[in-house]
Design an enzyme around this catalytic site. Structure first.
Site, PDB file in Angstrom:
ATOM      1  N   TYR A  64       2.216   1.893  -3.454  1.00  0.00           N
ATOM      2  CA  TYR A  64       1.149   2.430  -4.308  1.00  0.00           C
ATOM      3  C   TYR A  64       0.927   3.912  -3.990  1.00  0.00           C
ATOM      4  CZ  TYR A  64      -3.506   3.180  -6.271  1.00  0.00           C
ATOM      5  OH  TYR A  64      -4.568   3.686  -6.976  1.00  0.00           O
TER       6      TYR A  64
ATOM      7  N   LYS B 199     -28.072 -11.456  -6.416  1.00  0.00           N
ATOM      8  CA  LYS B 199     -28.832 -10.226  -6.657  1.00  0.00           C
ATOM      9  C   LYS B 199     -28.317  -9.187  -5.670  1.00  0.00           C
ATOM     10  CE  LYS B 199     -33.467  -8.243  -7.041  1.00  0.00           C
ATOM     11  NZ  LYS B 199     -33.181  -7.089  -6.163  1.00  0.00           N
TER      12      LYS B 199
ATOM     13  N   CYS C 113     -13.235   8.351  26.284  1.00  0.00           N
ATOM     14  CA  CYS C 113     -14.235   8.758  25.289  1.00  0.00           C
ATOM     15  C   CYS C 113     -13.730   8.422  23.885  1.00  0.00           C
ATOM     16  CB  CYS C 113     -14.503  10.258  25.406  1.00  0.00           C
ATOM     17  SG  CYS C 113     -15.534  10.929  24.079  1.00  0.00           S
TER      18      CYS C 113
ATOM     19  N   ASP D 148       0.823  -1.207   0.000  1.00  0.00           N
ATOM     20  CA  ASP D 148       0.000   0.000   0.000  1.00  0.00           C
ATOM     21  C   ASP D 148       0.863   1.264   0.000  1.00  0.00           C
ATOM     22  OD1 ASP D 148      -2.203  -1.582  -0.003  1.00  0.00           O
ATOM     23  OD2 ASP D 148      -2.726  -1.269   2.100  1.00  0.00           O
TER      24      ASP D 148
ATOM     25  N   SER E 282     -36.336  -3.076 -14.839  1.00  0.00           N
ATOM     26  CA  SER E 282     -36.354  -3.809 -13.587  1.00  0.00           C
ATOM     27  C   SER E 282     -36.428  -5.300 -13.890  1.00  0.00           C
ATOM     28  CB  SER E 282     -37.539  -3.372 -12.725  1.00  0.00           C
ATOM     29  OG  SER E 282     -38.759  -3.602 -13.414  1.00  0.00           O
ATOM     30  N   ILE E 283     -36.539  -6.127 -12.867  1.00  0.00           N
ATOM     31  CA  ILE E 283     -36.519  -7.568 -13.058  1.00  0.00           C
ATOM     32  C   ILE E 283     -37.703  -8.182 -12.326  1.00  0.00           C
ATOM     33  CG2 ILE E 283     -34.994  -7.998 -11.071  1.00  0.00           C
ATOM     34  CD1 ILE E 283     -33.628 -10.149 -12.791  1.00  0.00           C
TER      35      ILE E 283
END
Length: 700
Positions: free
Chosen positions: A64, A146, A433, A61, A109-110
């Site tokens: 990169y 889905k 906190c 990382d 839509s489906i």
């Protein structure tokens, strides 16, 4: 269309074992900079593909980040920015609104159901309508999860991302290209042998672990968390400021070709090519030779559902062959070659994936369980209250446990019991906190942050309360605007409200000259507030408007009240509505160095008025007034004190119980609208004075 030679790994020094130390930018010629920019862009795209698509990064990382920073430096120094550059992923300037554009092909839509019988009926229809076709004998289905995210169209021309558009009404949607460029798994440039023109459908989503982490941050900052990952995604992708989108963890799966200059014969062949182009697909794609295999796939995905790092609410069964799809056609609403087999909603029982601790205005810490979204009484719930540390211990609840969730009064979700223990012991409450790292103190079953107004979470809530109806009633300072001002670093204390400048406000999204001027007028009118209002606005625990009014009548000045609270708190117990507990809270509030400093800063801008300690008359008894805008010769607070001194009520919001709305200069529109909706008489300052004169009262 194949990638240029400099994109090849062996010709690009920034792909494998790249350097992380570079020549000074000033030592490069324009030609060298342009060459390095092209190499760096190609390398960053390759590293993005390996990270997001292949799940097989070849650089760390930090490496990169170094390459990305070098690319950004060179583009800035030599004015080489380009819309397709990976550096565009960091966002850009906010826009005023989205342009509505037509989709390349309809995004329909489906058809769907949660019943196996309906799935079998879909299969029977498909086979019946293809009976005369050559595709009937070798029918194959592609089975996919889905996704429960936000569906979008991504259009590439010559491999370059041209636009990204929300689904909208299926025919046209909002152009959110600038936001889409900030998502790491959206390639700005395709790889390999891609079509000259390609429009694909993808699902933008927020990974479940990232969603819970983001919600945890929002809760700890005192912000309202998102209800579920889909809502979080939808709210993010339509932000007008791309930098906000860049800061939120969105990803994309691609799952369909809408249009292309080079179409494959089957959907499966298209999906196999997606990763080669840099388009990310799910690992959970299977093929079924009959509907029973497709139903089995759905049942297996239901069992796997909780282990996935993204939300799915069923599976999609699609005819694989493209010619067969065309034969089946579509209705006005959905394609006839596909069907969604839905999962049943999770009901009441769900695992706890994390616990966040919310900091309230008074510093009280409230533990909140972050849940796998579950249906409770028809409402999707992704968080539930754990109440306090004592109840956590009593229920022996912890991260990883499966719990039963209920809703108190059909509103507030709470954890009722542990159904299955998935952890050891109970959640250990923090000793500091989570926002400001101040010590946490216990008061019986409750826990409190000792940071006071120096705690950012308490600061935000304190500013909201200071401006609320129970405070100084500053119109235009609600939760959203306060959060915006704090995030823009314009407010680091309540006192900073009085140092806001018009130009700072108008530079913010959604603020115009009128709204900025109205807020500044409200603040100017609040520089000499009634003592009772000021005492209530400080947000001292257990000191609301009623108690504040009694304290003001008792002590007349803020100095006398504060000194008594600091040095002789026992004297406070003689005041109506103040007992031992409230007196102790007052003492602790002013004894805090942090609170004392915050109040001192506030007093540099505000001079609370001396209160009238006389009981006053009852001429206006049973009348209720609401004020908006600035009055000419007296402050709004003075007008409120006047009517209250003569028996009336002065409230901050208009309702059916309001008798008069008094309107000064630069009034708030909300109160006027509410007055008209409730048939409340609206009077200006002169009419208000005449009204008082009828009762023998002078406004001075």
């Amino acid at each position: 269309m194949p990638a240029a030679d400099e994109n090849a790994e062996d010709a690009n020094p920034y792909v494998r074992d790249p350097p992380t130390e570079f020549e000074p930018v000033d030592d490069l010629s324009a030609a060298d900079a342009e060459r390095d920019v092209e190499l760096l862009r190609a390398a960053v795209r390759e590293h993005d593909r390996r990270y997001y698509v292949e799940n097989d990064p070849i650089v760390a990382d930090r490496t990169y980040d170094a390459l990305f920073a070098r690319l950004q430096d060179l583009e800035d120094a030599f004015d080489l920015s380009h819309p397709d550059s990976p550096t565009r992923s960091v966002g850009g300037e906010p826009i005023d609104a989205f342009e509505t554009v037509e989709h390349v092909a309809p995004m329909l839509s489906i058809d769907q159901s949660g019943e196996a019988a309906d799935v079998r009926e879909f299969d029977e229809r498909v086979r019946r309508e293809l009976r005369a076709s050559e595709h009937a004998d070798d029918l194959q289905y592609v089975c996919e999860p889905k996704f429960d995210g936000v569906s979008m169209e991504f259009v590439y021309e010559d491999g370059s991302l041209e636009r990204a558009v929300t689904r909208g009404d299926g025919r046209e949607g909002d152009d959110v290209t600038r936001n889409a460029r900030t998502i790491g798994s959206v390639p700005q440039q395709l790889h390999g042998d891609y079509p000259e023109f390609l429009a694909v459908r993808g699902e933008v989503y927020m990974p479940k672990d990232a969603f819970q982490a983001h919600n945890r941050e929002r809760i700890e900052r005192g912000e309202e968390p998102f209800a579920n990952p889909r809502n979080a995604t939808a709210g993010t992708i339509r932000q007008l400021d791309p930098s906000i989108v860049a800061d939120r963890p969105l990803e994309v799966f691609y799952f369909d070709v809408l249009e292309a200059s080079d179409l494959e014969d089957s959907h499966s062949a298209e999906l196999e090519r997606f990763p080669k182009w840099g388009l990310r697909v799910t690992d959970h794609i299977e093929y079924a030779d009959d509907i029973d295999e497709a139903i089995d796939y759905r049942d297996r995905m239901l069992e796997l559902r909780d282990d996935l790092n993204y939300e799915i609410d069923g599976t999609v069964i699609k005819v694989d062959d493209r010619e067969a799809r065309e034969e089946l056609g579509r209705t006005a609403r959905h394609d006839r070659y596909a069907f969604a087999y839905k999962f049943p909603a999770r009901a009441e029982v769900t695992p706890i994936v994390d616990v966040a601790v919310q900091v309230g205005r008074t510093g009280r810490l409230t533990p909140v369980a972050l849940l796998e979204p579950v249906d409770v009484g028809g409402v999707t719930v992704s968080r539930a209250s754990l109440h306090n540390p004592e109840e956590i211990a009593e229920k022996n609840v912890n991260v990883g446990d499966t719990v039963r969730v209920q809703r108190a009064g059909d509103v507030i979700p709470y954890v009722e019991e542990v159904v299955e223990k998935g952890s050891e012991g109970h959640y250990e409450f923090p000793e500091a906190c989570p926002v400001c790292d101040s010590a946490v103190e216990r008061d019986g079953p409750m826990a409190f942050c000792t940071g006071g107004l120096a705690c950012d979470a308490q600061l935000r809530r304190s500013i909201e309360y200071y401006a609320s109806d129970d405070g100084l009633d500053l119109e235009g300072l609600g939760e959203k605007s306060v959060r915006q001002l704090v995030d823009a670093e314009l407010l680091e204390s309540v006192a900073d409200l009085y140092e806001l400048e018009r130009e700072e406000l108008t530079d913010l999204e959604g603020w115009g000259e009128t709204s900025a001027e109205n807020l500044l007028s409200e603040l100017e009118a609040a520089r000499e507030p009634p003592l009772a209002d000021f005492c209530s606005a400080l947000g001292i625990p257990h000191v609301g408007p009623t108690t504040a009014r009694e304290l003001a009548r008792e002590f007349a000045t803020f100095e006398a009240f504060r000194e008594t609270a600091e040095t002789e708190p026992e004297r406070l117990e003689g005041v109506d509505d103040v007992g031992e507990t409230v007196a102790q809270q007052l003492h602790e509030f002013f004894a805090s160095d942090k609170n004392a400093a915050a109040v001192d800063d506030l007093l540099e801008h505000v001079s609370p008025q001396e209160a009238d300690t006389d009981a006053g008359g009852e001429e206006l008894e049973e009348l209720t007034f609401v004020f908006t805008g600035s009055l000419s010769d007296v402050t709004r607070g003075e007008a409120q004190e006047t009517v209250e001194a003569h028996g009336a009520n002065a409230t901050g919001s208009v309702s059916g119980n309001t008798d008069y709305l008094v309107v000064g200069e630069s009034p708030g529109q909300t109160k006027r609208d509410d007055a008209e909706a409730n048939d409340v008489p609206i009077v200006d300052e002169d009419e208000f004075r005449e009204l008082l004169a009828e009762y023998g009262i002078a406004l001075e």
